[in-house]
Design a protein around this motif. Structure first.
Motif, PDB file in Angstrom:
ATOM      1  N   ASN A 233       0.644  -7.006   6.012  1.00 36.08           N
ATOM      2  CA  ASN A 233       0.786  -6.703   4.581  1.00 36.08           C
ATOM      3  C   ASN A 233       1.934  -7.501   3.974  1.00 36.08           C
ATOM      4  OD1 ASN A 233      -1.204  -4.589   4.302  1.00 36.08           O
ATOM      5  ND2 ASN A 233       0.181  -3.325   5.523  1.00 36.08           N
TER       6      ASN A 233
ATOM      7  N   HIS B 206       5.086  -7.951   2.300  1.00 35.14           N
ATOM      8  CA  HIS B 206       6.162  -6.961   2.211  1.00 35.14           C
ATOM      9  C   HIS B 206       7.501  -7.656   2.416  1.00 35.14           C
ATOM     10  CE1 HIS B 206       8.215  -3.093   2.633  1.00 35.14           C
ATOM     11  NE2 HIS B 206       8.970  -3.734   3.514  1.00 35.14           N
TER      12      HIS B 206
ATOM     13  N   PHE C 108       6.267  -7.376  -3.492  1.00 31.75           N
ATOM     14  CA  PHE C 108       5.280  -6.570  -2.781  1.00 31.75           C
ATOM     15  C   PHE C 108       5.981  -5.593  -1.852  1.00 31.75           C
ATOM     16  CE2 PHE C 108       2.608 -10.102  -3.947  1.00 31.75           C
ATOM     17  CZ  PHE C 108       1.343  -9.556  -4.102  1.00 31.75           C
TER      18      PHE C 108
ATOM     19  N   ASN D 293       4.535  -3.167   1.274  1.00 33.71           N
ATOM     20  CA  ASN D 293       3.401  -2.745   2.098  1.00 33.71           C
ATOM     21  C   ASN D 293       2.062  -3.157   1.493  1.00 33.71           C
ATOM     22  OD1 ASN D 293       4.948  -1.515   4.184  1.00 33.71           O
ATOM     23  ND2 ASN D 293       5.352   0.168   2.782  1.00 33.71           N
TER      24      ASN D 293
ATOM     25  N   ILE E  14       1.299  -3.784  -1.611  1.00 36.36           N
ATOM     26  CA  ILE E  14       1.077  -3.374  -3.002  1.00 36.36           C
ATOM     27  C   ILE E  14       2.016  -4.156  -3.911  1.00 36.36           C
ATOM     28  CG2 ILE E  14       1.184  -1.448  -4.634  1.00 36.36           C
ATOM     29  CD1 ILE E  14       0.586   0.379  -2.175  1.00 36.36           C
ATOM     30  N   HIS E  15       1.441  -4.782  -4.938  1.00 34.55           N
ATOM     31  CA  HIS E  15       2.213  -5.549  -5.907  1.00 34.55           C
ATOM     32  C   HIS E  15       2.842  -4.572  -6.889  1.00 34.55           C
ATOM     33  CE1 HIS E  15       2.159  -8.553  -9.443  1.00 34.55           C
ATOM     34  NE2 HIS E  15       3.208  -8.793  -8.703  1.00 34.55           N
ATOM     35  N   TYR E  16       4.153  -4.553  -6.923  1.00 33.36           N
ATOM     36  CA  TYR E  16       4.830  -3.600  -7.807  1.00 33.36           C
ATOM     37  C   TYR E  16       6.270  -4.036  -8.029  1.00 33.36           C
ATOM     38  CZ  TYR E  16       8.002  -1.362  -4.509  1.00 33.36           C
ATOM     39  OH  TYR E  16       9.034  -1.101  -3.654  1.00 33.36           O
TER      40      TYR E  16
END
Length: 125
Positions: free
Chosen positions: A73, A75, A97, A99, A101-103
Motif C-alpha cells: 500500500n 504509505h 497516502f 495505508n 488511501i489518498h488523504y
C-alpha cells in the motif's frame, strides 16, 4: 538482454515471489544501461521500511518518480508517499497516502501540484 548486449532487467525471487531483504528485488534498465526503475519487495508486495520502495529515473539519470509502500500500500508516515518530478528535478506534484488511501493529515494538503519554476499550481484537500 537488449540486442546491444546490455542487461534489460534483474528480478530476485524467494518461493516464487519477488522478495529481497537487503536490496531491491527488481531493476529495469534503459537500453543505454542507465537505471529506469528499481523496486523493493517483501513477499511479493512493494515494501520498504523508512525509504521509498519504488524509484524511477528519466533516461538522463534524473529522478522521475518516488513512491513509498508498506505491505503493498502507498504509505508514508508524516510526509508525501508519491512524488513525481519534472525532468529538471523540480517536483511536479506530490500526494499524501496512508495505508493506500489518498488523504490529508495534520493540516497538510492531500495533493500539491507545482509549475516547472517551483511555484505552487494547485492544492487539494
Amino acid at each position: 538482454y537488449y540486442e546491444n548486449g546490455k542487461i534489460c532487467y534483474k528480478i530476485r525471487y524467494i518461493n516464487g515471489k519477488k522478495h529481497c531483504n537487503y536490496d531491491y528485488a527488481f531493476i529495469l534498465y534503459y537500453e543505454n544501461g542507465q537505471i529506469n526503475i528499481q523496486k523493493w519487495y517483501i513477499n511479493g508486495k512493494l515494501h520498504r521500511d523508512n525509504d521509498y520502495a519504488l524509484i524511477s529515473y528519466y533516461e538522463t539519470g534524473q529522478i522521475h518518480l518516488k513512491e513509498w509502500y508498506i505491505n503493498g500500500n502507498l504509505h508514508r508516515d508524516n510526509d508525501y508517499a508519491f512524488i513525481l518530478y519534472y525532468e529538471t528535478g523540480q517536483i511536479h506534484f506530490k500526494k499524501w497516502f496512508n495505508n493506500g488511501i489518498h488523504y490529508c493529515d495534520n493540516n497538510n494538503y492531500a495533493t500539491i501540484g507545482y509549475y516547472k519554476n517551483g511555484k505552487i499550481k494547485y492544492k487539494e484537500y
